[in-house]
Design a protein around this motif. Structure first.
Motif, mmCIF file in Angstrom:
data_model
loop_
_atom_site.group_PDB
_atom_site.id
_atom_site.type_symbol
_atom_site.label_atom_id
_atom_site.label_comp_id
_atom_site.label_asym_id
_atom_site.label_seq_id
_atom_site.Cartn_x
_atom_site.Cartn_y
_atom_site.Cartn_z
ATOM 1 N N TRP A 53 0.834 -1.210 0.000
ATOM 2 C CA TRP A 53 0.000 0.000 0.000
ATOM 3 C C TRP A 53 0.864 1.253 0.000
ATOM 4 O O TRP A 53 0.603 2.213 -0.741
ATOM 5 C CB TRP A 53 -0.919 0.003 1.221
ATOM 6 N N GLU A 54 1.919 1.281 0.836
ATOM 7 C CA GLU A 54 2.792 2.452 0.909
ATOM 8 C C GLU A 54 3.500 2.688 -0.417
ATOM 9 O O GLU A 54 3.646 3.836 -0.862
ATOM 10 C CB GLU A 54 3.815 2.256 2.035
ATOM 11 N N ALA A 55 3.931 1.617 -1.077
ATOM 12 C CA ALA A 55 4.608 1.749 -2.369
ATOM 13 C C ALA A 55 3.661 2.322 -3.419
ATOM 14 O O ALA A 55 4.051 3.187 -4.224
ATOM 15 C CB ALA A 55 5.141 0.394 -2.817
ATOM 16 N N LYS A 56 2.420 1.875 -3.410
ATOM 17 C CA LYS A 56 1.426 2.392 -4.357
ATOM 18 C C LYS A 56 1.120 3.857 -4.078
ATOM 19 O O LYS A 56 0.964 4.658 -5.002
ATOM 20 C CB LYS A 56 0.146 1.570 -4.286
ATOM 21 N N ALA A 57 1.064 4.208 -2.786
ATOM 22 C CA ALA A 57 0.791 5.604 -2.412
ATOM 23 C C ALA A 57 1.929 6.510 -2.875
ATOM 24 O O ALA A 57 1.696 7.605 -3.400
ATOM 25 C CB ALA A 57 0.598 5.709 -0.900
ATOM 26 N N LYS A 79 3.952 5.953 -5.355
ATOM 27 C CA LYS A 79 3.914 6.007 -6.811
ATOM 28 C C LYS A 79 2.867 7.001 -7.298
ATOM 29 O O LYS A 79 3.096 7.756 -8.258
ATOM 30 C CB LYS A 79 3.623 4.616 -7.376
ATOM 31 N N ARG A 80 1.701 7.033 -6.615
ATOM 32 C CA ARG A 80 0.649 7.987 -6.993
ATOM 33 C C ARG A 80 1.123 9.421 -6.788
ATOM 34 O O ARG A 80 0.886 10.292 -7.623
ATOM 35 C CB ARG A 80 -0.610 7.723 -6.179
ATOM 36 N N VAL A 81 1.796 9.662 -5.654
ATOM 37 C CA VAL A 81 2.300 11.002 -5.373
ATOM 38 C C VAL A 81 3.336 11.411 -6.410
ATOM 39 O O VAL A 81 3.318 12.541 -6.924
ATOM 40 C CB VAL A 81 2.902 11.069 -3.946
#
Length: 263
Positions: free
Chosen positions: A243-247, A249-251
């Motif tokens: 989840w943190e990696a996806k967050a 990446k979105r930022v």
């Protein structure tokens, strides 16, 4: 959409084939970010042909014990269960699940709970941990019997490997099984009630994560708490890190888009 309500259709076919201890099994908490994965196993009746026609041959005290045990199990006829409101646990309100969990335990021939915590989940991965929880639930269900063992499994979605005496030919995975089989639906209910109670208890120790409400799933309040306080020993490391990696990446993508627009 056709409304489906679980019944004993699968169980009745197997009883006619001679199977007598048919367990429905299901798990809850597989997709949560914290807490254990929990499996349930429920055998409602030993009313199949093998159970009805069986007769102990000994004249000893063990014969009388076996007869009493058999008659006790025969009294828990499937008709007692039909109409009780048992359904996929996700479709029931918390209070309904709690009442049904007690009803199931009182009226089932046997039941079991299997729990595997975050430490093992983090070490072995979710798939292996879930199968371990299933095997523990089945073992506990067997331990409640006296001289009887589960001889067939009805499972929500997939086979369970390495179950003693229950190879694939004695297992039937059913897609959306908790909507079709009463035994599987009952297993999902007792597992859900057990896990929800555990997460409420753990929430008292870690109140900032609001597990009493979100049960360890990735709700917004849970996400914000992880950002502020980090992970605990009860978190599933891979789930949170993904989840943190996806967050991130979105930022990074948003920053890139803004920068590109400004240029």
């Amino acid at each position: 959409m056709v409304k489906t309500t679980p019944d004993f259709s699968y169980e009745r076919k197997l009883w006619k084939q001679g199977f007598k201890a048919i367990a429905g099994v299901d798990e809850v908490g597989r997709g949560a970010w914290a807490g254990p994965v929990v499996a349930g196993a429920v055998v409602f009746s030993l009313m199949g042909p093998a159970a009805r026609s069986s007769r102990p041959t000994s004249s000893s005290a063990s014969w009388r014990t076996a007869v009493a045990r058999r008659d006790s199990l025969r009294s828990r006829h499937p008709s007692v269960i039909l109409g009780a409101g048992i359904n996929d646990s996700k479709k029931l309100k918390p209070r309904e699940r709690e009442k049904l969990a007690e009803f199931i335990k009182q009226n089932a021939a046997s039941w079991g709970i299997g729990e595997v915590g975050p430490r093992i989940i983090n070490r072995l991965g979710m798939a292996k941990a879930t199968r371990m929880a299933f095997r523990r639930a089945i073992a506990e269900c067997n331990s409640r019997f006296d001289g009887v063992r589960i001889d067939f499994l009805l499972i929500d979605a997939f086979f369970i490997p390495y179950v003693r005496g229950l190879r694939r030919r004695h297992q039937k995975p059913i897609i959306n099984g908790d909507e079709k089989s009463l035994s599987i639906a009952a297993a999902s209910i007792i597992a859900k009630v057990y896990r929800d109670a555990l997460m409420r208890k753990l929430s008292r120790k870690y109140p900032q994560y609001k597990w009493g409400r979100n049960k360890g799933y990735g709700a917004r309040a849970h996400q914000e708490a992880i950002k502020r306080y980090g992970m605990t020993r009860l978190h599933r490391k891979m789930f949170v890190e993904t989840w943190e990696a996806k967050a991130r990446k979105r930022v990074e993508q948003q920053v890139s888009e803004i920068t590109h627009t400004l240029l």
